[in-house]
Design an enzyme around this catalytic site. Structure first.
Site, short mmCIF file in Angstrom:
data_model
loop_
_atom_site.label_atom_id
_atom_site.label_comp_id
_atom_site.label_asym_id
_atom_site.label_seq_id
_atom_site.Cartn_x
_atom_site.Cartn_y
_atom_site.Cartn_z
N HIS A 68 0.83 -1.20 0.00
CA HIS A 68 0.00 0.00 0.00
C HIS A 68 0.87 1.26 0.00
O HIS A 68 0.37 2.37 0.11
CB HIS A 68 -0.91 -0.03 1.24
CG HIS A 68 -2.03 0.94 1.22
ND1 HIS A 68 -2.17 1.93 2.17
CD2 HIS A 68 -3.08 1.10 0.38
CE1 HIS A 68 -3.24 2.64 1.93
NE2 HIS A 68 -3.82 2.17 0.85
N LYS A 91 3.11 4.37 -1.13
CA LYS A 91 3.06 5.35 -2.22
C LYS A 91 4.39 6.08 -2.23
O LYS A 91 4.60 7.02 -1.46
CB LYS A 91 1.90 6.31 -2.03
CG LYS A 91 0.53 5.66 -2.27
CD LYS A 91 -0.35 5.87 -1.09
CE LYS A 91 -1.74 5.31 -1.38
NZ LYS A 91 -2.01 4.11 -0.59
N ASP A 136 16.33 10.32 -8.80
CA ASP A 136 17.77 10.59 -8.73
C ASP A 136 18.34 10.44 -7.33
O ASP A 136 19.41 10.98 -7.02
CB ASP A 136 18.09 12.00 -9.26
CG ASP A 136 17.82 12.13 -10.76
OD1 ASP A 136 17.80 11.10 -11.45
OD2 ASP A 136 17.62 13.26 -11.22
N HIS A 176 -9.24 11.17 2.14
CA HIS A 176 -8.28 10.10 1.96
C HIS A 176 -6.92 10.31 2.64
O HIS A 176 -6.04 9.47 2.50
CB HIS A 176 -8.05 9.85 0.46
CG HIS A 176 -7.47 8.51 0.15
ND1 HIS A 176 -6.15 8.35 -0.24
CD2 HIS A 176 -8.01 7.27 0.18
CE1 HIS A 176 -5.92 7.06 -0.46
NE2 HIS A 176 -7.02 6.38 -0.21
N LYS A 223 -3.87 10.32 5.51
CA LYS A 223 -3.48 9.47 6.64
C LYS A 223 -2.55 10.32 7.50
O LYS A 223 -1.35 10.37 7.27
CB LYS A 223 -2.73 8.21 6.16
CG LYS A 223 -3.57 7.31 5.23
CD LYS A 223 -3.37 7.67 3.77
CE LYS A 223 -3.93 6.63 2.83
NZ LYS A 223 -5.38 6.42 2.92
N ASP A 235 0.29 16.98 19.63
CA ASP A 235 0.50 18.31 20.19
C ASP A 235 0.77 19.29 19.05
O ASP A 235 0.09 19.25 18.03
CB ASP A 235 1.62 18.27 21.23
CG ASP A 235 1.24 17.35 22.41
OD1 ASP A 235 0.04 17.23 22.69
OD2 ASP A 235 2.14 16.75 23.01
#
Length: 347
Positions: free
Chosen positions: A88, A90, A95, A265, A267, A272
């Protein structure tokens, strides 16, 4: 990401769960193909499940140009025992100098900025500095499994050079080993909160331990705000499973908000006003037990403030759920929420 690909001189390494056909998929395919024709080493690793809606013509555009294309853990009769363990992550590394991560997949859902239900709300991040080598290693781990090729040398791992004042740490989870790292990190982060805990999750289905950590934070007097998708979610079963567990949280004073304009969508975990965590991992058992995930922890008050500002903007477009509203759900919804909660280990 397309600008970084266009500027690549040596290597492009990309790993994603979602790569779907459409305008964005075509743009990336042609951009990667163009760099491969220019002599840049281009590797693309897509999850077998996440890339099922993928036009074979796009794959041919890339492979004929010299792109090394692989699907992660394709399903065969002799791999059925691992069919539930997906990547999952991404990741895009260019370079060995710049990396990208966040919640964004390669699909038209991410073309806009939540102006309507067709444009998902998400956040993606561009990263420079020594931590890019950790991104490269994360890609290399899954690429090695998929192809047997080891990526090594300075064209992938540059000598570390500072690129700013922030401290950053990449946390990985993977199957069959290493998933505990992500879970321990999130639990430790929640346990460390002293003032305010902000959680923005596409799929918020915490296990019993995480739920207890959140409740413990409230007992310490920590404010807890959670943003989740509304009925516009792309996985209604995950929303229903999540909703079943809201009662104890709402009674403890946790504020839960449903983002209204479109699918939410991100995450994101903000502790704090000094620490933020983001990447591909949700606060659910799939991310913490089953998937290969990558999440970046960033420590720094100025950066955390920018993430809090984004979080607050999303709050303005969200509807708060009260305990009375949760308890007043129709009996049919309570029953289906309960049934969905029995599946939370797989959601």
């Amino acid at each position: 990401m397309l600008q970084a690909i266009g500027a690549a001189r040596s290597t492009i390494d990309m790993e994603t769960y979602i790569y779907w056909s459409g305008a964005v998929g075509y743009k990336f395919a042609t951009a990667l193909a163009a760099k491969a024709r220019d002599g840049v080493e281009v590797r693309l690793l897509v999850d077998w499940v996440g890339s099922l809606p993928f036009d074979e013509d796009l794959i041919r555009i890339m492979t004929r140009a010299g792109v090394s294309f692989e699907r992660y853990r394709p399903v065969y009769w002799y791999t059925l025992d691992r069919v539930n363990n997906r990547t999952h992550r991404k990741l895009l590394i260019v370079d060995g100098r710049v990396a990208f991560t966040g919640g964004v997949g390669i699909a038209d859902n991410w073309l806009g900025n939540a102006r309507n239900p067709n444009e998902w709300r998400d956040t993606h991040y561009r990263v420079e500095g020594p931590v890019v080598s950790a991104f490269q290693a994360a890609f290399a781990e899954d690429w090695l499994e998929a192809t047997g090729e080891t990526l090594q040398g300075e064209k992938f791992y540059l000598p570390p050079e500072p690129a700013g004042a922030l401290s950053a740490q990449l946390i990985l989870s993977s199957q069959p080993n290493g998933s505990e790292n992500m879970q321990l990190m999130m639990l430790a982060a929640i346990a460390a909160a002293k003032d305010h805990l902000r959680i923005g999750m596409a799929y918020f289905v915490p296990d019993d331990i995480a739920l207890q950590q959140i409740l413990d934070a409230r007992r310490r007097g920590v404010s807890v705000d959670v943003i989740v998708p509304s009925s516009l979610t792309d996985v209604p079963l995950a929303r229903k499973s999540s909703r079943y567990f809201w009662g104890d949280l709402l009674r403890a004073g946790v504020r839960i908000f449903e983002f209204q304009p479109t699918m939410y969508h991100p995450k994101l975990l903000i502790v704090d006003d000094v620490w933020a965590s983001f990447g591909s991992a949700n606060l659910d058992e799939r991310s913490l037990r089953l998937n290969d995930e990558a999440t970046l922890n960033v420590y720094g008050k100025d950066f955390a403030t920018t993430q809090i500002d984004l979080f607050n903007q999303d709050l303005q477009r969200s509807r708060q759920v009260s305990l009375d509203q949760w308890e007043a759900r129709p009996l049919s919804e309570k029953i289906t929420d309960w049934f969905a909660s029995r599946l939370r280990s797989q959601l």
